[in-house]
Enzyme design. Structure first.
Site, PDB file in Angstrom:
ATOM      1  N   ASP A   1      50.478  -9.849  41.104  1.00  0.00           N
ATOM      2  CA  ASP A   1      51.804  -9.270  40.897  1.00  0.00           C
ATOM      3  C   ASP A   1      52.407  -9.006  42.253  1.00  0.00           C
ATOM      4  O   ASP A   1      51.693  -8.936  43.249  1.00  0.00           O
ATOM      5  CB  ASP A   1      51.684  -7.900  40.221  1.00  0.00           C
TER       6      ASP A   1
HETATM    7  P1  ATP Z   1      55.673  -7.569  39.249  1.00  0.00           P
HETATM    8  O1  ATP Z   1      55.590  -8.401  38.018  1.00  0.00           O
HETATM    9  O2  ATP Z   1      55.409  -8.304  40.491  1.00  0.00           O
HETATM   10  O3  ATP Z   1      55.004  -6.243  39.185  1.00  0.00           O
HETATM   11  P2  ATP Z   1      58.276  -6.513  38.770  1.00  0.00           P
HETATM   12  O4  ATP Z   1      57.963  -5.064  38.779  1.00  0.00           O
HETATM   13  O5  ATP Z   1      59.493  -6.927  39.487  1.00  0.00           O
HETATM   14  O6  ATP Z   1      57.221  -7.346  39.458  1.00  0.00           O
HETATM   15  P3  ATP Z   1      58.811  -6.270  36.061  1.00  0.00           P
HETATM   16  O7  ATP Z   1      58.269  -4.894  36.083  1.00  0.00           O
HETATM   17  O8  ATP Z   1      58.560  -7.159  34.931  1.00  0.00           O
HETATM   18  O9  ATP Z   1      58.332  -7.023  37.311  1.00  0.00           O
HETATM   19  O10 ATP Z   1      60.378  -6.142  36.294  1.00  0.00           O
HETATM   20  C1  ATP Z   1      61.246  -7.210  36.100  1.00  0.00           C
HETATM   21  C2  ATP Z   1      62.654  -6.787  36.353  1.00  0.00           C
HETATM   22  O11 ATP Z   1      63.030  -5.783  35.432  1.00  0.00           O
HETATM   23  C3  ATP Z   1      62.891  -6.191  37.736  1.00  0.00           C
HETATM   24  O12 ATP Z   1      63.228  -7.168  38.676  1.00  0.00           O
HETATM   25  C4  ATP Z   1      64.069  -5.271  37.498  1.00  0.00           C
HETATM   26  O13 ATP Z   1      65.289  -5.991  37.560  1.00  0.00           O
HETATM   27  C5  ATP Z   1      63.861  -4.825  36.074  1.00  0.00           C
HETATM   28  N1  ATP Z   1      63.230  -3.506  36.032  1.00  0.00           N
HETATM   29  C6  ATP Z   1      62.095  -3.126  36.596  1.00  0.00           C
HETATM   30  N2  ATP Z   1      61.806  -1.860  36.344  1.00  0.00           N
HETATM   31  C7  ATP Z   1      62.803  -1.387  35.566  1.00  0.00           C
HETATM   32  C8  ATP Z   1      63.107  -0.126  34.941  1.00  0.00           C
HETATM   33  N3  ATP Z   1      62.291   0.916  35.051  1.00  0.00           N
HETATM   34  N4  ATP Z   1      64.237  -0.021  34.229  1.00  0.00           N
HETATM   35  C9  ATP Z   1      65.043  -1.071  34.087  1.00  0.00           C
HETATM   36  N5  ATP Z   1      64.824  -2.266  34.638  1.00  0.00           N
HETATM   37  C10 ATP Z   1      63.738  -2.444  35.375  1.00  0.00           C
END
Ligand code: ATP
Length: 919
Positions: A341
């Site tokens: 990740d």
């Molecule tokens: P990884 O998969 O590397 O941990 P990540 O945290 O970016 O990365 P996700 O957690 O799936 O992956 O997040 C995807 C997208 O969702 C982010 O790029 C952001 O735009 C959105 N996002 C992340 N956290 C939140 C939140 N708490 N509330 C709303 N949108 C969010």
């Protein structure tokens, strides 16, 4: 609380209220609690009264049983037969020595196993689960074992239910109750009461300890804890207790059994040959055959392998990599791809919002970390947020659609919750907004929490004048799909211009910033509940894009470089935006060769095409957990050994499928942890790289132990066998063989289990997963050293007997010391398996080795000069010239093996097509 009847007490079993058949209020009333939870004092009192929320650990075999188990071993049987034989022949001293050796051997095995078990126990304790509760009106995370009846517990997807709960609030809650009912399909839960007779699987209003939250969320009041839970009644601690066995140890044990059988046959043949052909006396031949068997069986090997594994596991834990399944230590050594990740693992997860893009403006924000100090500026001029209605709307939306907490503690700003959300709180506070005030003006009535699957979070709020709003924030592509308008300034809206926003997204993401879009929509004033359909209906007004920096971890950049040097590909699989992922990937040193790919591009590919793309691509963006699973499979079809990180409940299939599933200890769910082989206590990518290094070292040490034990054992038995074949006096008597075996395996071979990593351990390619333990190289080195040791020992013995014409005792004492010296010097060669040990002073880097040799010298001097030893083992003092020859032989072994390395290195290098330094 009135403790009239104590339904937790087993005695009151029959009076236990059937919580599932009453409504939740009954549970609240009975346990004297409310939605605010218990106070700290109540919790403490109840903990003292009801005890910790723990299940009985499974019964361990008693000390005596565990000790006796060590007697169940081919070698010990042979030794016991030998002891019986010597007793029948009236050789009482031999009997005594043999029995003493048996006892010492089993004792050492027992103590070492105990230590290894303890190390694993300590590591298991590091994994104890936590529970989210309400105490004194506040949400808090506490160790699950501190839960007491009456506690209010929050459940969310991925949690393991920590105690038996009467649910009083549920939202799409589905529990997987296989642990209790055997039914693997998740069951829908709600808060309704059911018939008192309902079976466990039908009690919809209950969440039982040990079951898993597959979906949704809920709240419940603890009605039973510890052994009083349903699971506590039927079983002790769940699964978990892993043995010390691994495929490698098992393989070696099997090899040992097979070898033992061959050796027994060989010993019998030698006995027959010696007795009938060479006419040795019966008792001498009996003892010779027994000592032959004893000297050849590598009985200590499985124990040493286990110890090497346990030490590896301990060292990994010190580097924050907690092994849940021991075989993973071996697999780690052959990992060829790590899929990681991004957020929090490769990056620091300390997020700061830096850019705001509205329909017409770009506003930059200064400041670092979570401290709410910083300025807003536009076109390089500071602006005052108070005079900026649109900016205020954006910040308010980000503040309200938020579950994180930010507070000051001892002068530091502490953030609890999702860092992405924390960044929005800091941002709002930089403009002077106050969460309490805003929350009072627009209280929240419902929420759809963020999940990687739908990629947004939405909250429903009502003001006090009868209006309602839904605030939405999430991945911009998702939010954009749900918007039809955009906010231009404090008052005006206009139709959405997707091209403008896509260009803005690309521009901000290209700076490596993480993107979030914020939107709002008016809602029906009378609705108290927020459903997916309400949000998916769209019609939102887009307020702004927020660009958040999350810099790469310094140590992750180094670890990525280390992995590449070690022939391990690192692939970043993130939910973030493509351009953000690409920019961060570049900073980390990834993705130089191939294009970054987005999840939706993968959907169009069939498995074969995916396998090819997966091989070439280092950065995958906007992926979902399903993509992770497909990618693991694709990489595995290409023959790769894959380590994969994950945290959410939906990551579990990919984690299970990976060769080494790696769960995040901090932000990971219980479901992810349980699906993985390894848990990272610090969620840090660098810890995976350390664990790989440690895994390789453990494997090296096991090989070293084999490389030491097998040839030294074979050298001893050759010495005895050749003497019998040639009709000579035995160079080592049976008890002397036992002595040599015992002292060398507790000192020399044991030292190898503690060896530090070889300096080049992360500069060579990963081990081929199907490479046999006894590789071509081992099959050469073992007989080579065996012959070397035999030649020295036997040659020296024959020289003493025939040329120097000394008594048998002297010749034997010299022969034994020659053998031991050869083994000790050969140990020094093994500091590095292939590389020379002298350059760079590598030889002197191993404390364990020198300590072992020191102890061995003392033991051998005692063996040679202490009168009691003379009586027990038939040894005698020897002269300085004897020692000179002994040491000369040891030195010769050392030099010859170093020369052999030189040749072997060339051969291997030529075969692999690499430089000899890279072998
Ligand atoms: P990884 O998969 O590397 O941990 P990540 O945290 O970016 O990365 P996700 O957690 O799936 O992956 O997040 C995807 C997208 O969702 C982010 O790029 C952001 O735009 C959105 N996002 C992340 N956290 C939140 C939140 N708490 N509330 C709303 N949108 C969010």
């Amino acid at each position: 609380m009135a403790e009239v009847s104590d339904p937790q007490s087993p005695r009151a079993d029959r009076d236990v209220p059937a919580w599932h058949s009453q409504n939740a209020d009954a549970a609240f009333e009975h346990w004297g609690t409310s939605r605010e939870g218990l106070t700290a004092e109540q919790a403490e009192e109840r903990l003292a009264h009801y005890g910790p929320n723990q299940l009985r650990p499974p019964e361990r075999a008693g000390v005596l049983r565990r000790f006796l188990r060590h007697f169940h071993n081919v070698l010990i049987y042979i030794l016991l037969v030998a002891a019986l034989g010597t007793a029948l022949l009236g050789h009482w001293v031999d009997t005594g020595v043999i029995l003493a050796v048996v006892l010492i051997n089993t004792l050492i095995g027992f103590v070492q196993e105990g230590k290894a078990e303890k190390a694993l126990d300590a590591i298991r304790r590091m994994l104890s689960p936590r529970a989210l509760v309400a105490r004194g009106g506040e949400r808090r995370e506490i160790p699950a074992e501190q839960l007491v009846p009456g506690d209010i517990v929050y459940l969310q997807a991925g949690d393991r239910v920590p105690a038996d709960l009467r649910l009083f609030e549920t939202k799409n809650l589905r529990l997987e109750e296989a642990a209790l009912t055997g039914e693997s399909v998740a069951v829908e839960k709600d808060t309704a009461a059911v018939e008192p007779e309902a079976g466990l699987g039908d009690r919809r209003g209950m969440a039982f300890s040990g079951t898993l939250v597959a979906f949704g969320r809920g709240m419940g009041v603890v009605v039973a804890s510890g052994e009083h839970t349903e699971i506590g009644r039927i079983s002790t601690m769940l699964g978990e207790v892993e043995g010390l066995e691994t495929p490698l140890v098992r393989q070696m044990e099997q090899f040992g059994h097979w070898l033992a059988a061959v050796i027994v046959v060989l010993a019998l043949a030698t006995f027959a040959f010696g007795y009938w052909v060479r006419s040795y006396p019966l008792d001498e031949m009996f003892l010779a055959a027994a000592s032959l068997a004893v000297s050849t069986i590598p009985e200590g090997l499985p124990a040493i392998m286990t110890i090497a594994l346990a030490i590896g596991v301990q060292k990994m834990a010190r580097c924050n990599a907690i092994i849940r399944r021991l075989p993973a230590v071996e697999t780690l050594g052959s990992v060829s791809t790590i899929c990681s990740d991004k957020t929090g693992t490769l990056t620091r997860n300390e997020m700061t919002a830096q850019t705001l893009r509205t329909a017409t403006r770009e506003i930059l924000v200064s400041g670092v970390g979570y401290a709410p100090q910083g300025q807003f500026s536009e076109d390089e001029r500071d602006i005052d947020p108070d005079d900026d209605p649109l900016l205020n709307q954006v910040l308010r939306a980000g503040l309200l659609c938020n579950d994180a907490r930010l507070y000051e503690k001892d002068g530091d700003w502490v953030m609890e919750g999702d860092p992405t959300e924390g960044a929005l709180i800091t941002l709002a506070r930089k403009a002077g907004l106050d969460l309490h005030l805003e929350g009072e003006r627009l209280p929240r009535t419902d929420v759809i929490p963020f999940e990687s699957d739908h990629r947004y979070m939405a909250t429903l709020h009502h003001d006090h004048e009868g209006h309602a709003w839904i605030f939405l924030k999430g991945a911009p592509e998702r939010v954009l799909e749900l918007c039809s308008e955009q906010q231009v300034d404090g008052e005006t809206r206009e139709a959405l211009d997707p091209d403008h926003w896509h260009a803005a997204m690309e521009a901000v993401a290209a700076r490596g910033q993480r993107l979030l879009a914020v939107a709002v929509r008016e809602a029906e004033a009378d609705g108290g509940e927020l459903r997916f359909d309400d949000v998916e209906a769209g019609g939102f007004t887009l307020l702004a894009l927020v660009g958040i920096i999350d810099p790469p971890r310094e140590e992750a950049i180094r670890a990525v470089a280390d992995c590449r040097a070690a022939g391990i590909d690192v692939k970043m699989i993130t939910g973030d935006h493509l351009a953000t992922a690409r920019a961060i990937g570049e900073q980390l040193g990834l993705g130089r060769d191939a294009e970054a790919r987005a999840g939706h591009e993968l959907d169009a590919l069939d498995d074969a095409a995916l396998a090819e793309i997966a091989e070439r691509t280092d950065v995958f963006a906007r992926t979902s957990p399903e993509h992770k699973l497909r990618l693991v499979k694709a990489l595995q079809t290409g023959g790769r050994i894959v380590a994969m990180t994950g945290d959410g409940v939906n990551d579990a299939p990919a984690l299970k499928r990976a060769d080494v599933g790696v769960a995040m200890g901090g932000k990971g769910t219980e479901a992810a942890k349980e699906a993985s082989e390894m848990v990272l206590a610090d969620d840090n990518f660098a810890s995976i790289a350390h664990a790989v290094e440690e895994g390789r070292t453990v494997y090296d040490n096991i090989r070293k132990a084999i490389l030491h034990m097998l040839p030294t054992n074979a050298g001893q038995s050759l010495t005895i066998m050749m003497a019998i074949l040639m009709g000579l006096a035995l160079p080592l008597t049976p008890v002397q063989v036992l002595w040599v075996n015992m002292v060398t395996s507790v000192t020399l071979a044991m030292a190898l289990a503690f060896e530090r990593a070889e300096p080049g351990v992360m500069q060579r390619p990963p081990r081929a997963p199907n490479a046999p333990l006894l590789s071509g190289f081992l099959l050469w080195r073992i007989p080579f050293v065996a012959l070397l040791l035999w030649a020295g020992t036997f040659g020296h013995f024959v020289y003493m007997e025939s040329l120097a014409g000394v008594a048998d005792e002297v010749a034997r004492t010299v022969a034994i010391n020659t053998l031991v010296a050869g083994q000790a010097f050969y140990l020094l060669n093994l500091r590095l398996i292939h590389q020379p040990v002298l350059p760079g002073g590598e030889l002197f880097r191993s404390r364990a080795m020198w300590l072992a040799i020191g102890v061995l010298v003392v033991l051998q001097l005692a063996f040679t000069y202490v009168p009691l030893m003379h009586t027990l083992f038939g040894t005698t003092a020897i002269g300085a010239d004897d020692w000179a020859r002994i040491l000369a032989f040891g030195l010769a072994v050392f030099v010859i093996v170093e020369l052999e390395k030189l040749v072997v290195r060339q051969v291997i290098a030529r075969r692999r097509g690499v430089a000899p330094q890279a072998v």
